[in-house]
Design an enzyme around this catalytic site. Structure first.
Site, mmCIF file in Angstrom:
data_model
loop_
_atom_site.group_PDB
_atom_site.id
_atom_site.type_symbol
_atom_site.label_atom_id
_atom_site.label_comp_id
_atom_site.label_asym_id
_atom_site.label_seq_id
_atom_site.Cartn_x
_atom_site.Cartn_y
_atom_site.Cartn_z
ATOM 1 N N GLY A 18 -0.400 8.185 -3.102
ATOM 2 C CA GLY A 18 0.087 9.448 -2.466
ATOM 3 C C GLY A 18 -0.897 10.392 -2.128
ATOM 4 C CE1 TYR A 24 -10.689 7.408 8.699
ATOM 5 C CE2 TYR A 24 -11.611 5.918 7.579
ATOM 6 C CZ TYR A 24 -10.312 6.401 8.163
ATOM 7 O OH TYR A 24 -9.220 5.888 7.998
#
Length: 344
Positions: free
Chosen positions: A211, A62
């Site tokens: 989502g 990341y």
């Protein structure tokens, strides 16, 4: 919000206890574009910990390792003792290409580098970020087992592993948690992977429980995408699929209005109601969004509510796959048999 509002759960059967909701930290250190101010992100992380969300999720990839350094800074001043730190290895980006690594030499080197970046002596939960389909899982877990014995990591996790890979890994050393994409529009894991985890006493960590932000504002989410946002390439956000998926969001939003909560809180509450062995880790870069997400813990859903949501968001009622074809091999992956391995 007082920390008492966030319940604690046992993640897996090996002894790890975490906050019932975690904090995904990936977006705090973007791969490209304008970086977030460290001071703001540190303030957010410490606000989360002070609110009782103590399970922090990062990875060595990341922000090209910047995220681990950020987490390390945020844990200074007595914060580390309050945190369950999860990081990951194995997903690599070099020369414009992605690769996955699971060989023992790489595993050990990656762990050493993460410990240095985060500036800790031990990682609480260390995941294999993606499965190296060239290396038998027994070989990778064998090296992780040595790191446990050496006190460098406490618990072992897997991410995007198939049910058979999970079983093979667990036979070498107990797996504490499996991280997987689980939300109202990603339910394929319910068929085989979730039952396997529960049979073996493995905790479940749900990433992208909103989502990838879709259940916050629906198709309006695309208006906020930067030019380099990888979500622009995901099949579910393509025009041929988005119109259909937007109708799904509208129906979820209608239920949320009836329940007196935001659609994002309803989507998170649905994940929480899957069981006390499940910990969603929504990510954010804003304290106000964190505060909204944490209130999902107080949203109560009846069996009728759950049935209604699941009828709307059935596994075959979402258009588009989770990833585009270039990285679909990362999903629920298998490895070759141990007999095929040569360390040479």
């Amino acid at each position: 919000m007082a920390s008492a509002a966030v319940r604690r759960i046992k993640l897996g059967s090996q002894g790890l206890e975490v906050s019932a909701q975690g904090l995904g930290c990936a977006r705090m250190s973007p791969f490209s574009g304008t970086p977030k101010p460290d001071s703001d992100m540190i303030a957010l992380i410490r606000h989360a910990v002070g609110s009782g969300v103590t399970f922090l999720d990062t990875a060595d990839v990341y922000g090209f390792s910047a995220n681990e350094v950020l987490i390390g800074k945020a844990m200074k001043g007595g914060v580390r003792e309050k945190v369950e730190l999860a990081t990951k290895f194995g997903l690599c980006y070099a020369d414009g290409k992605w690769d996955v690594q699971g060989n023992p030499v790489y595993v050990r080197a990656a762990c050493k580098a993460s410990l240095k970046r985060v500036d800790v002596d031990c990682i609480d939960l260390y995941y294999q970020h993606r499965i190296d389909t060239r290396v038998p899982i027994e070989v990778t877990i064998g090296e992780l087992k040595k790191l446990v014995e050496e006190g460098k990591i406490k618990y072992i996790g897997l991410s995007e592993a198939s049910a058979s890979t999970i079983r093979r890994a667990h036979a070498v050393h107990p797996i504490t948690a499996v991280q997987l994409e689980w939300s109202l529009w990603s339910r394929d894991v319910e068929a085989e992977i979730i039952p396997t985890c529960r049979e073996l006493g493995i905790g479940i960590v749900a990433y992208s429980p909103l989502g990838r932000g879709f259940f916050s504002v629906g198709s309006k989410l695309l208006e906020n995408f930067s030019e380099d946002d990888f979500r622009q390439k995901l099949p579910r956000f393509q025009p041929e699929n988005l119109a259909h998926n937007a109708k799904l969001f509208d129906r979820v939003n209608e239920i949320a209005q009836r329940k007196g909560c935001a659609p994002s809180q309803l989507a998170l509450a649905w994940v929480h109601h899957q069981g006390n062995d499940v910990c969603p880790i929504p990510g954010t870069t804003k304290i106000e969004n964190f505060n909204q997400n944490i209130r999902a813990l107080s949203v109560k859903l009846s069996s009728e509510d759950m049935a209604e949501l699941e009828s709307i968001a059935s596994a075959d009622n979402v258009k588009g796959s989770r990833y585009d074809s270039s990285i679909s091999t990362w999903e629920n992956s298998d490895t070759p048999p141990l007999s095929s391995w040569s360390a040479a």
